[in-house]
Design an enzyme around this catalytic site. Sequence first.
Site, PDB file in Angstrom:
ATOM      1  N   HIS A 276       0.846  -1.197   0.000  1.00 39.21           N
ATOM      2  CA  HIS A 276       0.000   0.000   0.000  1.00 39.21           C
ATOM      3  C   HIS A 276       0.878   1.242   0.000  1.00 39.21           C
ATOM      4  O   HIS A 276       1.717   1.395   0.892  1.00 39.21           O
ATOM      5  CB  HIS A 276      -0.907   0.021   1.241  1.00 39.21           C
ATOM      6  CG  HIS A 276      -2.146  -0.804   1.089  1.00 39.21           C
ATOM      7  ND1 HIS A 276      -3.289  -0.562   1.790  1.00 39.21           N
ATOM      8  CD2 HIS A 276      -2.406  -1.877   0.296  1.00 39.21           C
ATOM      9  CE1 HIS A 276      -4.226  -1.447   1.434  1.00 39.21           C
ATOM     10  NE2 HIS A 276      -3.702  -2.253   0.537  1.00 39.21           N
TER      11      HIS A 276
ATOM     12  N   TYR B 178      -8.719   5.844   7.866  1.00 34.66           N
ATOM     13  CA  TYR B 178      -8.754   6.222   9.286  1.00 34.66           C
ATOM     14  C   TYR B 178      -9.827   7.307   9.418  1.00 34.66           C
ATOM     15  O   TYR B 178      -9.785   8.312   8.705  1.00 34.66           O
ATOM     16  CB  TYR B 178      -7.397   6.774   9.722  1.00 34.66           C
ATOM     17  CG  TYR B 178      -6.328   5.713   9.877  1.00 34.66           C
ATOM     18  CD1 TYR B 178      -5.623   5.228   8.778  1.00 34.66           C
ATOM     19  CD2 TYR B 178      -6.026   5.181  11.137  1.00 34.66           C
ATOM     20  CE1 TYR B 178      -4.645   4.246   8.921  1.00 34.66           C
ATOM     21  CE2 TYR B 178      -5.042   4.205  11.289  1.00 34.66           C
ATOM     22  CZ  TYR B 178      -4.359   3.739  10.172  1.00 34.66           C
ATOM     23  OH  TYR B 178      -3.396   2.769  10.318  1.00 34.66           O
TER      24      TYR B 178
ATOM     25  N   PRO C  98      -3.039   0.805  18.909  1.00 34.89           N
ATOM     26  CA  PRO C  98      -2.846   0.330  17.534  1.00 34.89           C
ATOM     27  C   PRO C  98      -3.085   1.392  16.449  1.00 34.89           C
ATOM     28  O   PRO C  98      -2.879   1.132  15.279  1.00 34.89           O
ATOM     29  CB  PRO C  98      -3.847  -0.816  17.407  1.00 34.89           C
ATOM     30  CG  PRO C  98      -4.798  -0.652  18.509  1.00 34.89           C
ATOM     31  CD  PRO C  98      -4.113   0.094  19.589  1.00 34.89           C
TER      32      PRO C  98
ATOM     33  N   LYS D 173       1.859   0.208  15.023  1.00 36.50           N
ATOM     34  CA  LYS D 173       3.272   0.074  15.415  1.00 36.50           C
ATOM     35  C   LYS D 173       3.583  -1.143  16.264  1.00 36.50           C
ATOM     36  O   LYS D 173       4.741  -1.519  16.411  1.00 36.50           O
ATOM     37  CB  LYS D 173       3.693   1.334  16.180  1.00 36.50           C
ATOM     38  CG  LYS D 173       3.780   2.572  15.324  1.00 36.50           C
ATOM     39  CD  LYS D 173       4.832   2.462  14.241  1.00 36.50           C
ATOM     40  CE  LYS D 173       4.588   3.425  13.105  1.00 36.50           C
ATOM     41  NZ  LYS D 173       4.810   2.801  11.783  1.00 36.50           N
TER      42      LYS D 173
ATOM     43  N   TYR E 100       4.557   6.732   9.798  1.00 38.80           N
ATOM     44  CA  TYR E 100       3.644   5.623   9.503  1.00 38.80           C
ATOM     45  C   TYR E 100       4.366   4.505   8.751  1.00 38.80           C
ATOM     46  O   TYR E 100       4.208   3.322   9.061  1.00 38.80           O
ATOM     47  CB  TYR E 100       2.449   6.124   8.676  1.00 38.80           C
ATOM     48  CG  TYR E 100       1.332   5.109   8.557  1.00 38.80           C
ATOM     49  CD1 TYR E 100       1.268   4.236   7.464  1.00 38.80           C
ATOM     50  CD2 TYR E 100       0.353   4.991   9.540  1.00 38.80           C
ATOM     51  CE1 TYR E 100       0.260   3.290   7.357  1.00 38.80           C
ATOM     52  CE2 TYR E 100      -0.665   4.046   9.440  1.00 38.80           C
ATOM     53  CZ  TYR E 100      -0.707   3.205   8.348  1.00 38.80           C
ATOM     54  OH  TYR E 100      -1.701   2.250   8.248  1.00 38.80           O
TER      55      TYR E 100
HETATM   56  P1  FAS Z   1       2.740 -11.494  21.884  1.00 43.99           P
HETATM   57  O1  FAS Z   1       1.844 -11.103  23.027  1.00 43.99           O
HETATM   58  O2  FAS Z   1       2.200 -11.572  20.505  1.00 43.99           O
HETATM   59  O3  FAS Z   1       3.378 -12.946  22.187  1.00 43.99           O
HETATM   60  C1  FAS Z   1       3.807 -13.292  23.500  1.00 43.99           C
HETATM   61  C2  FAS Z   1       3.751 -14.812  23.613  1.00 43.99           C
HETATM   62  O4  FAS Z   1       4.256 -15.181  24.904  1.00 43.99           O
HETATM   63  C3  FAS Z   1       2.317 -15.330  23.524  1.00 43.99           C
HETATM   64  O5  FAS Z   1       2.248 -16.402  22.617  1.00 43.99           O
HETATM   65  C4  FAS Z   1       2.014 -15.795  24.953  1.00 43.99           C
HETATM   66  O6  FAS Z   1       1.158 -16.914  25.002  1.00 43.99           O
HETATM   67  C5  FAS Z   1       3.400 -16.156  25.454  1.00 43.99           C
HETATM   68  N1  FAS Z   1       3.524 -16.115  26.920  1.00 43.99           N
HETATM   69  C6  FAS Z   1       2.954 -15.248  27.775  1.00 43.99           C
HETATM   70  N2  FAS Z   1       3.316 -15.557  29.049  1.00 43.99           N
HETATM   71  C7  FAS Z   1       4.127 -16.641  28.979  1.00 43.99           C
HETATM   72  C8  FAS Z   1       4.823 -17.428  29.931  1.00 43.99           C
HETATM   73  N3  FAS Z   1       4.741 -17.152  31.236  1.00 43.99           N
HETATM   74  N4  FAS Z   1       5.573 -18.475  29.506  1.00 43.99           N
HETATM   75  C9  FAS Z   1       5.668 -18.747  28.175  1.00 43.99           C
HETATM   76  N5  FAS Z   1       5.027 -18.042  27.212  1.00 43.99           N
HETATM   77  C10 FAS Z   1       4.274 -17.006  27.613  1.00 43.99           C
HETATM   78  N6  FAS Z   1      -0.559  -4.261  16.841  1.00 43.99           N
HETATM   79  C11 FAS Z   1      -0.655  -3.599  15.685  1.00 43.99           C
HETATM   80  O7  FAS Z   1       0.347  -3.127  15.163  1.00 43.99           O
HETATM   81  N7  FAS Z   1      -1.876  -3.441  15.081  1.00 43.99           N
HETATM   82  C12 FAS Z   1      -3.023  -3.978  15.621  1.00 43.99           C
HETATM   83  O8  FAS Z   1      -4.093  -3.827  15.070  1.00 43.99           O
HETATM   84  C13 FAS Z   1      -2.949  -4.685  16.823  1.00 43.99           C
HETATM   85  N8  FAS Z   1      -4.073  -5.255  17.370  1.00 43.99           N
HETATM   86  C14 FAS Z   1      -3.961  -5.937  18.554  1.00 43.99           C
HETATM   87  C15 FAS Z   1      -5.088  -6.539  19.147  1.00 43.99           C
HETATM   88  C16 FAS Z   1      -4.984  -7.226  20.376  1.00 43.99           C
HETATM   89  C17 FAS Z   1      -6.204  -7.871  21.012  1.00 43.99           C
HETATM   90  C18 FAS Z   1      -3.724  -7.306  21.030  1.00 43.99           C
HETATM   91  C19 FAS Z   1      -3.579  -7.997  22.364  1.00 43.99           C
HETATM   92  C20 FAS Z   1      -2.602  -6.722  20.446  1.00 43.99           C
HETATM   93  C21 FAS Z   1      -2.710  -6.046  19.198  1.00 43.99           C
HETATM   94  N9  FAS Z   1      -1.599  -5.469  18.579  1.00 43.99           N
HETATM   95  C22 FAS Z   1      -1.677  -4.797  17.406  1.00 43.99           C
HETATM   96  C23 FAS Z   1      -0.300  -5.564  19.163  1.00 43.99           C
HETATM   97  C24 FAS Z   1       0.267  -6.933  18.847  1.00 43.99           C
HETATM   98  O9  FAS Z   1       0.233  -7.142  17.486  1.00 43.99           O
HETATM   99  C25 FAS Z   1       1.628  -7.012  19.467  1.00 43.99           C
HETATM  100  O10 FAS Z   1       2.387  -5.847  19.235  1.00 43.99           O
HETATM  101  C26 FAS Z   1       2.410  -8.226  19.007  1.00 43.99           C
HETATM  102  O11 FAS Z   1       1.638  -9.365  19.240  1.00 43.99           O
HETATM  103  C27 FAS Z   1       3.724  -8.261  19.798  1.00 43.99           C
HETATM  104  O12 FAS Z   1       4.319  -9.488  19.615  1.00 43.99           O
HETATM  105  P2  FAS Z   1       5.083 -10.201  20.832  1.00 43.99           P
HETATM  106  O13 FAS Z   1       5.967  -9.209  21.481  1.00 43.99           O
HETATM  107  O14 FAS Z   1       5.648 -11.448  20.278  1.00 43.99           O
HETATM  108  O15 FAS Z   1       3.977 -10.510  21.938  1.00 43.99           O
HETATM  109  C1  PHB Z   2      -5.325  -3.906  11.189  1.00 40.82           C
HETATM  110  O1  PHB Z   2      -5.521  -4.162  10.001  1.00 40.82           O
HETATM  111  O2  PHB Z   2      -5.540  -4.736  12.100  1.00 40.82           O
HETATM  112  C2  PHB Z   2      -4.806  -2.536  11.568  1.00 40.82           C
HETATM  113  C3  PHB Z   2      -4.346  -1.691  10.573  1.00 40.82           C
HETATM  114  C4  PHB Z   2      -3.867  -0.429  10.915  1.00 40.82           C
HETATM  115  C5  PHB Z   2      -3.871  -0.045  12.241  1.00 40.82           C
HETATM  116  C6  PHB Z   2      -4.331  -0.907  13.254  1.00 40.82           C
HETATM  117  C7  PHB Z   2      -4.808  -2.164  12.902  1.00 40.82           C
HETATM  118  O3  PHB Z   2      -3.427   1.207  12.569  1.00 40.82           O
END
Ligand code: FAS
Ligand code: PHB
Length: 400
Positions: free
Chosen positions: A75, A203, A295, A299, A387
Amino acid sequence: MQTLKTKVAIIGSGPAGLLLGQLLYKAGIDHIIVERRSADYVASRIRAGILEQVSVDLLTKTDVDQNLKAHGLPHSGIEILAQGRKHRLDLAALTDGKQVTVYGQTEVTKDLMQAREQADLVSFYEAYKVKIDDFYDEPTVSFEYQNQVYQIECDFIAGCDGYHGVCRASVPEDKIKTFEKVYPFGWLGVLADVPPVADELIYVQSERGFALCSMRSETRSRYYLQVPLTDKVENWSDAQFWDELKNRLDPESQKKLVTGPSIEKSIAPLRSFVTEPMRFGKLFLAGDAAHIVPPTGAKGLNLAASDIAYLSSALIQYYQEGSEQGIDKYSEKCLQRVWKAERFSWWMTHLLHRFETESEFDHKIKQAELNYILGSEAGQMTLAENYVGLPYEIQNLNKR
Ligand code: FAS
Ligand code: PHB
C-alpha cells in the site's frame, strides 16, 4: 527433572519470539522456544495487519517471506476521513517511495511456525509454570511439559512473552521503571470475509468516534470502532456493528460497504506502556513484554520486529565476533525507536479519537491540527515518515 543446555532461551512464541528464533537459526545459534499456550492457539490469534518496510526486510532476511511476497498487499497510501471529507496521503510520494504491506500478524506467525517445524527446531508449547532465575549470573528457565519438569541452562534469556508474561514480572522492582498511559476507550474489532470498502485503509475521525477500515486480503476485511472502556462485545450484534460503522463513514463509503457475518469480534483496550531499561544482565525484554502502543499507528507488531532486529544483531555479533557492543547498546538503541513510535501512536490516537472529557477549546484545537496536517505537505510528511516506519540504526545489521 530433565536438564537441557542451549545458548539462548526464548520465552514466548509470538512474532517477537518466532522472529528471533528464525534469525538465530539462520546464524547457526542454538536456542529453544518455551511457550505457555498451544501451537493452535498461538497460530489462531487475530491481531495486527500492517508491516513497515523494515519489518518486511527483516522477514526477507529470515528467508520466511514466500507467502508475504505472494499474498502481501503493498500500500502506497492511506486515507483520512474527517469532517465528512476524505484526504489521501500519498505515503510513497511523501517518503521517497516507501510503503507499507498489508499482511496479517496471524499469517506472519503461521509462516514462522511452519518454518520452525520444517527446520525441526526445539519448541515447547503448552509449557506450564514457566520460571526464569539467576539471569544476572547463570540464567536458567524451568517449566513443566507433559507432566515432566524441565530446566534449561543457557547463556541468555529473551523475554518475548508479551505484556502479561513472566519475564518482566521477574525483574526486581528496584531495577525497572515503567511508564504508562491508559486511554478511556477501546477498539471493537470485526473480521469478516467481505471485500474491503476501499483499496487502501481509511482512518476515520468522526463526532461519533474513531473508526478504521482495514483489510487482510481482497476478500477479507478488518474493521474497528472506538467504543467506551465499559462496553462489552456481547452488546454488539453484527447488524449493530455495521450500522454504527456506516454512521461514521462518508456517503460514498456507506454505499460501497459490503457487510456480512463476523468471523471474529473482540474489544481490545488501548494503552501506552514502556519499560526502562529493556536489559537486565542476561535477560533481554523484546516486543510487548517491554512496551505497548495503541494500535492507531500500526506500530505494535513493527516495534516487536525492530527490537528483534537489534537483539538478533547483538547476539550474532556476540557469538560470531566475541563483541558485547551490541548487547551493551541493546536497551538504549531499542528505546530510542520505541519512544518515537510511542509518541507517534499517542499522537495519532489523540488526533483521531473522541475524548469525552475534552473541552470545546481543545476539540477546536485538535480540528485545527488535523486541518493543518492534511493541508500541509510538511505536515503530511511527518505523519507519513512515521507511519511507513523510521529506519533502524544498526551498523552490522546492514552488513551483508
Ligand atoms: P505477543 O503477546 O504476541 O506474544 C507473547 C507470547 O508469549 C504469547 O504467545 C504468549 O502466550 C506467550 N507467553 C505469555 N506468558 C508466557 C509465559 N509465562 N511463559 C511462556 N510463554 C508465555 N498491533 C498492531 O500493530 N496493530 C493492531 O491492530 C494490533 N491489534 C492488537 C489486538 C490485540 C487484542 C492485542 C492484544 C494486540 C494487538 N496489537 C496490534 C499488538 C500486537 O500485534 C503485538 O504488538 C504483538 O503481538 C507483539 O508481539 P510479541 O511481542 O511477540 O507478543
Ligand atoms: C489492522 O488491520 O488490524 C490494523 C491496521 C492499521 C492499524 C491498526 C490495525 O493502525
